[in-house]
Each structure stands twice: as structure tokens, then as C-alpha cells.
Design a protein around this motif. Structure first.
Motif, short mmCIF file in Angstrom:
data_model
loop_
_atom_site.label_atom_id
_atom_site.label_comp_id
_atom_site.label_asym_id
_atom_site.label_seq_id
_atom_site.Cartn_x
_atom_site.Cartn_y
_atom_site.Cartn_z
N SER A 35 69.32 8.79 -1.26
CA SER A 35 70.70 8.42 -0.95
C SER A 35 70.83 8.30 0.56
O SER A 35 70.27 9.10 1.31
CB SER A 35 71.65 9.50 -1.49
OG SER A 35 73.00 9.11 -1.28
N ILE A 36 71.57 7.30 1.01
CA ILE A 36 71.78 7.06 2.44
C ILE A 36 73.24 7.35 2.78
O ILE A 36 74.15 6.90 2.10
CB ILE A 36 71.44 5.61 2.82
CG1 ILE A 36 69.95 5.32 2.55
CG2 ILE A 36 71.77 5.34 4.29
CD1 ILE A 36 69.60 3.85 2.63
N VAL A 37 73.44 8.11 3.85
CA VAL A 37 74.79 8.42 4.32
C VAL A 37 74.91 7.92 5.76
O VAL A 37 74.06 8.23 6.60
CB VAL A 37 75.07 9.94 4.27
CG1 VAL A 37 76.47 10.24 4.81
CG2 VAL A 37 74.92 10.47 2.85
N GLY A 38 75.96 7.14 6.02
CA GLY A 38 76.16 6.65 7.39
C GLY A 38 75.85 5.17 7.52
O GLY A 38 76.14 4.38 6.61
N ASP A 39 75.25 4.80 8.62
CA ASP A 39 74.97 3.41 8.95
C ASP A 39 73.87 2.83 8.06
O ASP A 39 72.69 3.12 8.25
CB ASP A 39 74.55 3.32 10.43
CG ASP A 39 74.23 1.89 10.86
OD1 ASP A 39 74.51 0.95 10.09
OD2 ASP A 39 73.69 1.74 11.98
N GLU A 40 74.24 2.02 7.09
CA GLU A 40 73.26 1.45 6.17
C GLU A 40 72.48 0.28 6.77
O GLU A 40 71.61 -0.28 6.10
CB GLU A 40 73.95 1.02 4.87
CG GLU A 40 74.54 2.20 4.12
CD GLU A 40 74.98 1.86 2.71
OE1 GLU A 40 74.88 0.67 2.34
OE2 GLU A 40 75.40 2.78 1.98
N GLU A 41 72.77 -0.05 8.02
CA GLU A 41 72.01 -1.07 8.74
C GLU A 41 71.10 -0.45 9.80
O GLU A 41 70.57 -1.17 10.65
CB GLU A 41 72.97 -2.07 9.40
CG GLU A 41 73.91 -2.79 8.45
CD GLU A 41 73.16 -3.61 7.41
OE1 GLU A 41 72.15 -4.24 7.78
OE2 GLU A 41 73.59 -3.62 6.24
#
Length: 252
Positions: free
Chosen positions: A108-114
Motif C-alpha cells: 500500500s502506498i501513502v502520500g505522493d503516488e508519483e
């Protein structure tokens, strides 16, 4: 003999797949009768793309020791407990952090997905970015970017967590308490071993190795390194020569 290899900066360079030169020698090492283990800060999912397919069945120690994978199956894991996870993620929110939450496979990614680091995640596209509730367990938090980390760093000594730092990098990992590569290895194998590594997270393995080979020039490893291989145009060739020599010198 057990041979343990770190990946990035040791036998894998610039995030690319290990060279055929090194892979061929590691296959020969196995065929000679020695055991090969890869131990990395990467999760298992992100170790596999840089490892030659002929070596996917060896022991993999991922997430700095939080996950052990053998014969392409999960063997052991140490997770971050739920209370600690809630405390840490609350602090990460306050300091505006971008971070990766790793299970043993999905994430899971939290924050800036770029964030520019993220293309290195899930290269084979065989895992899913899911909600935290869908993760079977949490092996690692990889903090990619944040504001002032002081509130988190001040709390770490009071939490069931381990911080893993790297030279020349602002990002850091968080795993369960007392997790490191040596603890991961020794949880499934009590045999002596030879270690190849290059960074601070390799130090626990260097300290107990019967023989250790440092790639590059990293001062904290110097007291424990029996050999050093410089980074230059012949680095990979020298690694192969060193493996070949140790393969024949040490009994099986």
C-alpha cells in the motif's frame, strides 16, 4: 558452506538485474554443493526482478530480515504489531510523509503516488496496491520522503520497532523490533556462512561471518571485512574470481 549475498551495491548495480557473469558463477556455486542466500532491504516481490530466474528457488531474506522465503514459499515473517503501526502511521501523517507499506507480497502506498522511487516497486506487475486492511501482515514501512523526522525518531526507542538507515540516502525502513538480516538468517539456519555486502544493514551479518567480503568502501564494515573489492571497471569480474576462490577453499 552457506554463502549470503546482499543485492543492491553488492552483486546488483544501478537497480538493474544481476549480470549473466555473476549469475553464472552463483549457479556454479550451487552446483558445486554450496548454499546460496540473498539478503536484501527489498521485499521479496522486489528482489525477484533483479535475481536471475535460475536462482529464484534459493533462500531469500527480504525486508531487512522481516521475511524469509524458501523454494518460492513464505517460510517465516516478523510483522509490525498493530498498536505500533497505528502509532507510527499517525506520526508519519503529522510529518507529511510518503511511504510504502509492505506485506509479504502486496503493498500500500501513502502520500505522493508519483514519487520517483515508486517505479522500482512491483516491476513484474505481479502484486497489487491494496488497502492496509487487506495486507495479511506488515513487514516493513519504507519512508520515502517526509518533513522533519524528529517526532518519529524521538519515539522509536519507546516502540517495538527497528529503524534501518542507509548511507547517502534520506529514506529509511522501519520493521519490527530486533529485526535484521542476521536474525532472519539465523531463524532458519544455524550454520556458518560467508557474507558479501556493502552497507550498514549488512553489518550484523559481517560481525558473525566466518569470512566477509566488502564491496566498495564503507567505514563501519572495515573492522569485520576480511576482503575488500573496489568499485571500478573490474568489480564484477573480481567478485566472480572471489566467489570461485572461496567456493574451492571452503568445505561443503
Amino acid at each position: 558452506m552457506q554463502f549470503i549475498f546482499d543485492l543492491d551495491g553488492t552483486i546488483v548495480f544501478n537497480g538493474k538485474k544481476m549480470s549473466t557473469l555473476i549469475a553464472d558463477e552463483l549457479v556454479a556455486l550451487k552446483e558445486y554443493g554450496h548454499d546460496v542466500t540473498f539478503a536484501s532491504a527489498r521485499g521479496i516481490r522486489d528482489m525477484l526482478p533483479v535475481i536471475d530466474e535460475r536462482l529464484h528457488d534459493v533462500r531469500l531474506i527480504g525486508a531487512n530480515g522481516a521475511v524469509v522465503w524458501e523454494n518460492q514459499k513464505l517460510r517465516r515473517y516478523v510483522d509490525i504489531d498493530h498498536e505500533t503501526f497505528r502509532t507510527v502511521t499517525a506520526i508519519l501523517k503529522d510529518i507529511d510523509a510518503t511511504y510504502l507499506i509492505d506485506g509479504h507480497w502486496d503493498y500500500s502506498i501513502v502520500g505522493d503516488e508519483e514519487h520517483p522511487f515508486l517505479p522500482m516497486i512491483n516491476v513484474l506487475q505481479n502484486a497489487k496496491d491494496v488497502s492496509v486492511d487487506e495486507l495479511q501482515f506488515i513487514s516493513k514501512l519504507l519512508v520515502l520522503e517526509c518533513g522533519d523526522p524528529t517526532p518519529l525518531l524521538d519515539q522509536i526507542p519507546t516502540l517495538n520497532i527497528t529503524r534501518h538507515r542507509y548511507r547517502d540516502e534520506a529514506r529509511f525502513d522501519l520493521t519490527g523490533e530486533n529485526v535484521n538480516k542476521r536474525a532472519g538468517f539465523q531463524s532458519v539456519c544455524a550454520e556458518d556462512y560467508i557474507m558479501f555486502g556493502n552497507d550498514l544493514n549488512d553489518l550484523p551479518l559481517f560481525q558473525k561471518a566466518v569470512h566477509s567480503v566488502m564491496i566498495g568502501d564503507f567505514a563501519p564494515l572495515f573492522p569485520y571485512a576480511k576482503e575488500q573489492i573496489q568499485l571500478n571497471a573490474r568489480t564484477e569480474a573480481t567478485i566472480v574470481e572471489t566467489i570461485r576462490s572461496l567456493k574451492e577453499k571452503h568445505t561443503i
